[in-house]
Scaffold this active site. Structure first.
Site, PDB file in Angstrom:
ATOM      1  N   VAL A  47      18.854  13.474  -6.811  1.00 43.81           N
ATOM      2  CA  VAL A  47      18.902  14.063  -5.471  1.00 43.81           C
ATOM      3  C   VAL A  47      19.595  13.127  -4.467  1.00 43.81           C
ATOM      4  CG1 VAL A  47      17.396  14.721  -3.552  1.00 43.81           C
ATOM      5  CG2 VAL A  47      16.867  15.481  -5.865  1.00 43.81           C
ATOM      6  N   VAL A  90      19.405   5.023  -9.181  1.00 45.54           N
ATOM      7  CA  VAL A  90      18.618   5.351 -10.377  1.00 45.54           C
ATOM      8  C   VAL A  90      17.164   4.970 -10.117  1.00 45.54           C
ATOM      9  CG1 VAL A  90      20.593   5.000 -11.905  1.00 45.54           C
ATOM     10  CG2 VAL A  90      19.054   3.081 -11.461  1.00 45.54           C
ATOM     11  N   ALA A  94      13.798   3.122  -9.852  1.00 40.33           N
ATOM     12  CA  ALA A  94      13.488   1.695  -9.752  1.00 40.33           C
ATOM     13  C   ALA A  94      12.716   1.266 -10.998  1.00 40.33           C
ATOM     14  CB  ALA A  94      12.652   1.451  -8.502  1.00 40.33           C
ATOM     15  N   SER A  96      16.811   4.718   3.420  1.00 35.43           N
ATOM     16  CA  SER A  96      15.764   5.634   3.853  1.00 35.43           C
ATOM     17  C   SER A  96      16.356   6.878   4.497  1.00 35.43           C
ATOM     18  CB  SER A  96      14.840   4.961   4.870  1.00 35.43           C
ATOM     19  OG  SER A  96      13.887   5.905   5.321  1.00 35.43           O
ATOM     20  N   LYS A 115      12.616  -2.605   3.252  1.00 30.05           N
ATOM     21  CA  LYS A 115      12.444  -1.175   2.913  1.00 30.05           C
ATOM     22  C   LYS A 115      11.017  -0.922   2.433  1.00 30.05           C
ATOM     23  CE  LYS A 115      13.244   3.155   2.174  1.00 30.05           C
ATOM     24  NZ  LYS A 115      12.470   3.730   1.185  1.00 30.05           N
ATOM     25  N   HIS A 171       8.936  -0.826   5.448  1.00 31.17           N
ATOM     26  CA  HIS A 171       9.231   0.466   6.085  1.00 31.17           C
ATOM     27  C   HIS A 171       8.331   1.544   5.480  1.00 31.17           C
ATOM     28  CE1 HIS A 171      11.173   4.428   5.777  1.00 31.17           C
ATOM     29  NE2 HIS A 171      11.756   4.196   6.935  1.00 31.17           N
ATOM     30  N   ASN A 172       8.238   1.541   4.159  1.00 24.50           N
ATOM     31  CA  ASN A 172       7.415   2.554   3.496  1.00 24.50           C
ATOM     32  C   ASN A 172       5.935   2.352   3.788  1.00 24.50           C
ATOM     33  OD1 ASN A 172       9.856   3.347   2.472  1.00 24.50           O
ATOM     34  ND2 ASN A 172       9.071   3.717   0.417  1.00 24.50           N
ATOM     35  N   GLU A 226       5.439   3.794   6.990  1.00 25.37           N
ATOM     36  CA  GLU A 226       5.535   5.249   6.764  1.00 25.37           C
ATOM     37  C   GLU A 226       4.202   5.815   6.254  1.00 25.37           C
ATOM     38  OE1 GLU A 226       9.023   6.499   4.289  1.00 25.37           O
ATOM     39  OE2 GLU A 226       7.522   7.287   2.922  1.00 25.37           O
ATOM     40  N   TYR A 227       3.571   5.110   5.308  1.00 27.56           N
ATOM     41  CA  TYR A 227       2.287   5.575   4.781  1.00 27.56           C
ATOM     42  C   TYR A 227       1.281   5.742   5.927  1.00 27.56           C
ATOM     43  CZ  TYR A 227       3.004   4.831  -0.316  1.00 27.56           C
ATOM     44  OH  TYR A 227       3.415   4.911  -1.622  1.00 27.56           O
ATOM     45  N   LYS A 237       4.681   6.443  -5.093  1.00 28.95           N
ATOM     46  CA  LYS A 237       5.611   5.885  -6.085  1.00 28.95           C
ATOM     47  C   LYS A 237       5.552   4.365  -6.128  1.00 28.95           C
ATOM     48  CE  LYS A 237       8.989   9.570  -6.543  1.00 28.95           C
ATOM     49  NZ  LYS A 237       9.209  10.141  -5.197  1.00 28.95           N
ATOM     50  N   ARG A 242     -19.621 -20.857   2.428  1.00 29.52           N
ATOM     51  CA  ARG A 242     -18.735 -21.474   1.423  1.00 29.52           C
ATOM     52  C   ARG A 242     -19.127 -22.927   1.192  1.00 29.52           C
ATOM     53  NH1 ARG A 242     -13.705 -22.123   3.036  1.00 29.52           N
ATOM     54  NH2 ARG A 242     -12.799 -22.112   0.954  1.00 29.52           N
ATOM     55  N   HIS A 300     -17.207 -26.393   0.085  1.00 26.86           N
ATOM     56  CA  HIS A 300     -15.795 -26.156   0.422  1.00 26.86           C
ATOM     57  C   HIS A 300     -15.401 -26.765   1.765  1.00 26.86           C
ATOM     58  CE1 HIS A 300     -15.141 -23.719  -3.075  1.00 26.86           C
ATOM     59  NE2 HIS A 300     -16.145 -22.909  -2.758  1.00 26.86           N
TER      60      HIS A 300
HETATM   61  C1  6PG Z   1      12.429   7.071   2.628  1.00 28.95           C
HETATM   62  C2  6PG Z   1      11.202   7.324   1.812  1.00 28.95           C
HETATM   63  C3  6PG Z   1      11.566   7.435   0.377  1.00 28.95           C
HETATM   64  C4  6PG Z   1      10.514   8.129  -0.460  1.00 28.95           C
HETATM   65  C5  6PG Z   1       9.323   7.279  -0.736  1.00 28.95           C
HETATM   66  C6  6PG Z   1       8.092   8.090  -1.003  1.00 28.95           C
HETATM   67  O1  6PG Z   1      12.407   6.104   3.362  1.00 28.95           O
HETATM   68  O2  6PG Z   1      13.372   7.848   2.519  1.00 28.95           O
HETATM   69  O3  6PG Z   1      10.301   6.284   1.965  1.00 28.95           O
HETATM   70  O4  6PG Z   1      11.956   6.169  -0.045  1.00 28.95           O
HETATM   71  O5  6PG Z   1      10.140   9.283   0.159  1.00 28.95           O
HETATM   72  O6  6PG Z   1       9.602   6.581  -1.893  1.00 28.95           O
HETATM   73  O7  6PG Z   1       7.157   7.211  -1.399  1.00 28.95           O
HETATM   74  P1  6PG Z   1       5.795   7.662  -2.018  1.00 28.95           P
HETATM   75  O8  6PG Z   1       6.113   8.581  -3.171  1.00 28.95           O
HETATM   76  O9  6PG Z   1       5.166   6.385  -2.464  1.00 28.95           O
HETATM   77  O10 6PG Z   1       5.057   8.377  -0.934  1.00 28.95           O
END
Ligand code: 6PG
Length: 629
Positions: free
Chosen positions: A175, A242, A244, A296, A351, A354-355, A358-359, A425, A604, A610
């Protein structure tokens, strides 16, 4: 092919005339033997057995250059000439370098001697041939061909090599790979595309994809790796899109035999930054450059303009910069959302974070949804509330959540039918491991990750809900503005923690990362683009720590009543808001001069000797107490 002058060169006896003639015939262009253009003085000198010196050659080479220029105005031509020295070749291609191709026929001394002596009526003294080998300066930018091949094969190889080469190669047409390819082609780059051949499942992927889009008309499509690599200009620039992990290693191993020193591989996948460093070092030892580039923006961003985070050698980045910056999204000032991040795995590191951010951004919106749902709102009504937040706190993730909430399937909203088990992922997992390894309290990322993991225990959750949830009537009645304040508070803490992690890593790994520039390339194209990110570009110009910025701390203070109210009411009503809760918990633990770590230190020291430091001793020395006496 546009008009080209092809010089076929090499020592005497390599077969220049035969090959030159056949090549000219096959290309339907004129053929000239350079020896036919010597001035009379040279001819006399040679027939009297005297070798020509460079002064003798000067006029002759200039004549051949004029001949070439004349034919360039027409169809081009093939000229054969030994052209053993670089300076001869410079004279031959004066003013026409861009339109000149060199074919260098080469063979061993023994091979050529045998060949000449085999020709009827020919004999060449071996010292004459040796003197040609002695002065030969092999051309660097030539099509080099072994004369042991048949003339037919030689012509085929030359014709293939004469094809214009692509500027950039894209390996892997999933994709993201497909979208990036179309983006590159839309920007006018000549590209080559490759996708592996898997009998029955992945056949002719590149060719079929190319045929689908008019913009790819001039792209070259391959499922043969060697041909794909050979179709690229050197130094080759190959972007891998490809999976990771192991796949990336396998792909690099497959590519290596066809690459030359100085070629550049760009890994555009979500690779682990430790692995990127390993690949970077490994390939460096082979003189191949490696750029680990975070990309991203998902499928759409990759097509219309992603945010790109490339790390590696700055020099090799410069080679790929025109391509990456052209396809990247543009910020408010029309600058590319792509910038050189730093050495080694720094591009993939940022990156990864960044994720992580994002989470959290995703989890916070999920928690807002939970709260509003608990207050009896349906998805459409929640979407309307979120819509009203756009003027103050817009973001890409807010926008897509509104779209998601409005999506219906039949009479019901699609979200109501989606299984409540969140996948991942791995990047949130790595960010959490990294923040622990570096000793940085990015607690919200960990909390968002564990919220996903918790969700995955669907069956056990269902059982536990029967046994553990209290039979309470939800009396939750939070104002929309209060929820908005809580959401805004938590988002600031998320960005504080994410950027803090990057800053600490930058110090630890000596990357020298620029947080303002990083925020800038995240203002467009990427998943965490938002109005807040635009503000952070300015804030990070003055500090690397958001909690030292007066504007930010004033905002947090103003938003605090909202987060306290939301979190406490939700807890009383057993509404799961782990990330919102973590944001205020973090500030309660952090924005406090004296915390409970004194007890931890004493414990501790008690069981493990310690040691601890004392508040009343400025020397910072360590003490041990015998606690039982
Ligand atoms: C981005 C996203 C992209 C992908 C993530 C999803 O910046 O375009 O982060 O890299 O959507 O890998 O990650 P998860 O499957 O861990 O939610």
């Amino acid at each position: 092919m546009s008009a080209t002058i092809i010089y076929v060169m090499g020592v005497s006896g390599v077969g220049k005339s035969t090959i030159g003639n056949k090549l000219a015939e096959s290309l339907d262009i004129p053929f000239f033997d350079g020896d036919d253009f010597h001035p009379e003085a040279n001819v006399l000198k040679m027939s009297s057995g005297q070798p020509l010196n460079d002064d003798d050659r000067l006029g002759w080479l200039q004549t051949l250059n004029k001949l070439a220029i004349k034919h360039l105005a027409d169809k081009g031509c093939v000229i054969v000439c030994s052209a053993l020295k670089e300076k001869y070749r410079e004279l031959l291609s004066t003013n026409i370098q861009q339109n000149t191709k060199w074919v260098f026929l080469h063979g061993s001394f023994e091979q050529i001697t045998e060949r000449i002596n085999g020709r009827k009526g020919h004999y060449m003294k071996s010292n004459l041939l040796q003197s040609q080998f002695d002065i030969l300066e092999e051309p660097k930018e030539a099509i080099k061909i072994d004369i042991s091949l048949t003339p037919e094969t030689i012509i085929e190889v030359i014709k293939k090599e004469l094809q214009p080469k692509s500027e950039f190669g894209l390996f892997g047409l999933g994709v993201m790979g497909k979208s990036l390819s179309r983006n590159l082609a839309n920007k006018g780059f000549n590209i080559s595309l490759f996708n592996r051949h898997v009998e029955g499942s992945e056949e002719n992927v590149a060719v079929n994809f190319k045929n689908e889009f008019a913009a790819l008309a001039s792209a070259k499509a391959f499922d043969n790796l060697e041909a794909f690599v050979a179709s690229l200009q050197t130094p080759r620039k190959i972007m891998l899109m490809v999976n990771a992990g192991k796949t990336t290693d396998y792909v690099i191993d497959d590519l290596l035999p066809f690459l030359s020193e100085g070629d550049i591989i760009i890994d555009g996948g979500n690779s682990n930054y430790h692995e990127t460093k390993r690949r970077f070092d490994d390939l460096k030892s082979k003189n191949i450059h490696f750029i680990g580039a975070g990309v991203s923006g998902g499928e759409e961003g990759a097509l219309t303009g992603p945010s790109i985070m490339p790390g590696g050698d700055k020099e090799s980045y410069k080679e790929v910069q025109p391509f990456l910056e052209a396809i990247a999204a543009k910020d408010l000032n029309n600058l590319a959302c792509c910038t050189y991040i730093g050495t080694e795995g720094s591009g993939h590191f940022v990156k990864m974070v960044h994720n992580g951010i994002e989470y959290v951004e995703m989890q916070l919106l999920a928690e807002v949804y939970t709260i509003l749902q608990a207050q009896g709102k349906n998805p459409d009504q929640i979407a309307t509330i979120l819509e009203s937040w756009k003027p103050t706190t817009n973001s890409y993730l807010l926008e897509i959540t509104i779209d998601i909430l409005r999506k219906k399937e039949g009479d019901d909203w699609l979200v109501n039918k989606i299984m409540d088990k969140a996948g991942n992922k791995g990047t949130g997992n790595w960010t959490t491991i990294t923040t622990a390894e570096l000793g940085v309290p990015s607690t919200m990322i960990a909390s968002a990750l564990f919220a996903r993991y918790t969700s995955f225990y669907k069956d056990e959750r269902t059982t536990a809900s029967n046994k553990l949830s209290s039979d309470i009537d939800t009396s939750l009645s939070l104002e929309n503005d209060t929820i908005l304040q809580a959401y805004q508070f938590a988002r600031i803490i998320n960005h504080y923690q994410g950027f803090k992690l990057i800053h600490e890593a930058s110090i630890n790994y000596k990357w020298g990362l620029n947080l303002s520039e990083l925020a800038r390339i995240w203002t467009n194209g990427c998943i965490i683009k938002s109005d807040l990110m635009v503000d952070l570009v300015t804030v990070f110009k003055n500090t690397n720590n958001l909690l030292t910025d007066d504007g930010i701390t004033q905002q947090l203070k103003a938003l605090k009543p909202g987060i306290k109210k939301v979190v406490s009411d939700c807890i009383l009503n057993e509404i799961a808001i782990p990330n919102l809760c973590e944001s205020i918990n973090f500030i309660n633990s952090f924005a406090v001069a004296d915390c409970s770590a004194n007890i931890i230190q004493a414990q501790r020291d008690y069981f493990g000797a310690h040691t601890y430091q004392r508040k009343d001793d400025a020397t910072e020395q360590f003490y041990h107490t015998n606690w039982k006496n």
